[in-house]
Design an enzyme around this catalytic site. Structure first.
Site, short mmCIF file in Angstrom:
data_model
loop_
_atom_site.label_atom_id
_atom_site.label_comp_id
_atom_site.label_asym_id
_atom_site.label_seq_id
_atom_site.Cartn_x
_atom_site.Cartn_y
_atom_site.Cartn_z
CB VAL A 1 1.71 -5.12 1.88
CG1 VAL A 1 2.39 -3.88 1.30
CG2 VAL A 1 2.75 -6.18 2.21
CD GLU A 2 -2.05 -2.22 -1.22
OE1 GLU A 2 -2.27 -1.05 -0.86
OE2 GLU A 2 -1.40 -2.49 -2.26
#
Length: 334
Positions: free
Chosen positions: A122-123
């Protein structure tokens, strides 16, 4: 019309460059005040630090990004950004490539591999997008010219300069997000200083090029923020009727579980998995295509300590589940 197109892009580049250098009144004065504080508080060399901050540039793009965060989107749109076949496949590949490190993080720190991998996914999409803003530009812009959160970002600028001194980073070369987050796991400077670990034992905490340090640091962050090894994260739920009276429903903004699984069941919230009645829990509503209800547990709340958003925690949870399913289907394939 190639010429017209080239002129258009040249004009866009010129506009971007002009916005980068359009410093608000007081920006440099704030830099001078900050320099004096760092000299007095931490013994920085005044001339050297003045040179670092003189090279920093105000960025309107950073301010604009702060004013339109992903987490302002509805869940149905936010989810579509992260729960994709490409990001799931990337997570499976990252797990295969780093299986021993992830197993060690699980054994030593108690953090499930799927959650570590999903956070990195996600990051930064497993390191594919670590950010394009110079950290020094982002933090000076927000610390000196973004009044709403200036105090927070001045502290992050302080932490970044201290981190640079200890880890021998070049503050002029470090790049990251519009909020100054760095590396594959996107740690802000204070988190980098307080929670990153040297998981490969080479004497440095490298969150860009060492997957060992990245994995160990994400695991350590979650451990330090209340992750409970072996416990579930969240369960999809249904209501027998309307939202039960006396039960707080939380939406995008996280809240530590404020009731129990038993109280939710008694109030008409159903989910198929067994759960001890005394387990702390909360009822979460997300704006999907239709409203979705979830029972969030302590581990769900622990994920929100990484990014203070229920949308973020749910994206990590669902991406992690999809990655685990893909990995378990074919763990030995290249």
């Amino acid at each position: 019309m190639p010429i017209a197109r080239d002129l258009f892009f040249a004009a866009c580049a010129a506009l971007a460059a002009s916005s980068l250098h359009a410093e608000p009144a007081g920006y440099r004065a704030e830099a001078d005040v900050f320099t004096r504080e760092m000299v007095e508080r931490h013994g920085f060399d005044s001339v050297e630090l003045q040179g670092v901050l003189a090279d920093a540039r105000y960025s309107q793009a950073v301010v604009d990004a702060m004013d339109r965060p992903y987490e302002a989107k509805p869940w149905r749109d936010y989810r579509a950004l992260f729960i994709t076949p490409e990001r799931i496949a990337g997570g499976v590949a990252f797990w295969r490539e780093n299986a021993e490190l992830l197993a060690r993080a699980d054994a030593d720190l108690g953090i499930s591999p799927r959650i570590i991998v999903a956070i990195i996914g996600v990051e930064t999409n497993y390191g594919a997008n670590v950010g394009k803003h110079r950290v020094i530009d982002a933090l000076t812009t927000l610390g000196f010219a973004y009044p709403r959160r200036a105090d927070f970002f001045r502290r992050e600028l302080e932490a970044f300069l201290l981190l640079s001194r200890v880890e021998q980073l070049d503050p002029a070369r470090a790049v990251g997000s519009y909020a100054g987050a760095m590396g594959k796991p996107q740690f802000i400077a204070s988190s980098y200083r307080n929670y990153s670990v040297d998981f490969d034992g080479d004497g440095r905490r490298d969150l860009l090029d060492s997957n060992a340090d990245v994995i160990g640091s994400v695991a350590n962050y979650l451990k330090q923020h209340g992750w409970r090894p072996g416990e579930p994260v969240a369960f999809a739920a249904e209501l027998r009727a309307e939202v039960p009276a006396g039960i707080t429903v939380i939406e995008k903004t996280p809240g530590q579980p404020d009731t129990t699984a038993g109280a939710l069941r008694a109030a008409g919230v159903d989910w198929p998995e067994p759960l001890d009645a005394a387990v702390p829990a909360s009822l979460i509503r997300l704006d999907g295509v239709e409203d979705e209800y979830w029972v969030g547990l302590e581990n769900f709340y622990a994920i929100t300590r990484y990014n203070h958003s229920n949308l973020y925690a749910m994206a990590v949870f669902q991406l992690g589940e999809a990655i685990r399913a893909g990995y378990e289907r074919s763990p030995e394939q290249p």
